[in-house]
Scaffold this active site. Sequence first.
Site, short mmCIF file in Angstrom:
data_model
loop_
_atom_site.label_atom_id
_atom_site.label_comp_id
_atom_site.label_asym_id
_atom_site.label_seq_id
_atom_site.Cartn_x
_atom_site.Cartn_y
_atom_site.Cartn_z
N CYS A 93 0.78 -1.21 0.00
CA CYS A 93 0.00 0.00 0.00
C CYS A 93 0.83 1.29 0.00
O CYS A 93 1.46 1.59 -0.99
CB CYS A 93 -1.01 -0.01 1.13
SG CYS A 93 -2.43 1.02 0.76
N ARG A 127 -12.09 7.13 -1.33
CA ARG A 127 -11.16 6.06 -0.94
C ARG A 127 -11.69 4.73 -1.47
O ARG A 127 -12.91 4.50 -1.55
CB ARG A 127 -11.01 5.98 0.58
CG ARG A 127 -10.40 7.22 1.21
CD ARG A 127 -9.99 6.96 2.65
NE ARG A 127 -8.86 6.07 2.75
CZ ARG A 127 -7.59 6.45 2.57
NH1 ARG A 127 -7.32 7.72 2.27
NH2 ARG A 127 -6.59 5.60 2.65
N HIS A 194 -3.68 -5.32 2.26
CA HIS A 194 -3.40 -5.42 3.70
C HIS A 194 -4.11 -6.66 4.24
O HIS A 194 -4.65 -7.44 3.51
CB HIS A 194 -4.01 -4.22 4.43
CG HIS A 194 -3.41 -2.90 4.14
ND1 HIS A 194 -2.20 -2.51 4.63
CD2 HIS A 194 -3.89 -1.85 3.42
CE1 HIS A 194 -1.97 -1.27 4.24
NE2 HIS A 194 -2.96 -0.86 3.51
N1 GLN Z 1 -1.98 7.01 2.21
C1 GLN Z 1 -2.10 6.19 1.04
C2 GLN Z 1 -3.47 6.32 0.38
O1 GLN Z 1 -4.35 6.76 0.95
C3 GLN Z 1 -1.82 4.73 1.42
C4 GLN Z 1 -2.84 4.19 2.37
C5 GLN Z 1 -2.42 2.85 2.99
O2 GLN Z 1 -1.25 2.49 3.13
N2 GLN Z 1 -3.43 2.08 3.42
O3 GLN Z 1 -3.64 5.92 -0.71
#
Ligand code: GLN
Length: 249
Positions: A93, A127, A194
């Site tokens: 990620c 998101r 994840h």
């Molecule tokens: N901050 C990054 C995003 O929002 C990665 C997020 C994460 O590692 N879960 O895309």
Amino acid sequence: MKIVVGHLFPDYLNIYADRGNMAVLARRAAWRGHELEVRGLGADDALRRGEHDLYYIGGGQDREQELIAPALAAHGEALRAAVGAGAVLLAVCGGYQLMGRFYRDQSGNDLPGVGLLPLHTVAGELRMIGDVLLECELEPGERRTLAGFENHAGRTYLDEGAEPLGRVLAGFGNDGESGYEGCRSGRAVGTYLHGPLLPRNPWLADWLLAQAIAHRTGEAPIFDPLEDDLEAAAHEVSAARARARGGRF
Ligand code: GLN
């Protein structure tokens, strides 16, 4: 034998229990009679070619990425040389995003990347959150599925001709449109998954360990299978959740 892991910025990039991936690698190595030595690597640590068999970097929020991106980028040349010489990389990620050329975060700042993977990332409004299921083929003819959890604003765009880690069966993946997730370049693997990733995908843990041993010995061992009933059940639960949600915002 001893397998040496360089865990990049473990105190900053470690959300969603990404550190759990190290525990799985250590346990599965031990069950095969090998020792996994994990060394934390930060801004002031040197990355010497050949010293580490496997590099690992987890995920994090934009704030943590901003804090470490310049220092990580300063390791760029050494990390590219080490992976170019056969070391393995697993990047998850936020760490995956910083393995590309840059990550334009939600504030519009361009965070410098390591330039190891052929990609760049730009944060979007919505998101991309939920369980994900991929189909991968890290070894020719060996089709496998990867199940995990994604939560990212970043949309990752692979360069023309770059190899994704897998095809999205359910979920968003790199950008919610291409139908692909992650990126693979030789022994370097980047993914949004994840969970942590490895407890529910032991085949990938074994692949990474075998490649790390090959880095040290020149040959990837064929491991005897382990009794992975619990892991298989966890994979199925995650895969079922992903299928149930499909891939909508
Ligand atoms: N901050 C990054 C995003 O929002 C990665 C997020 C994460 O590692 N879960 O895309």
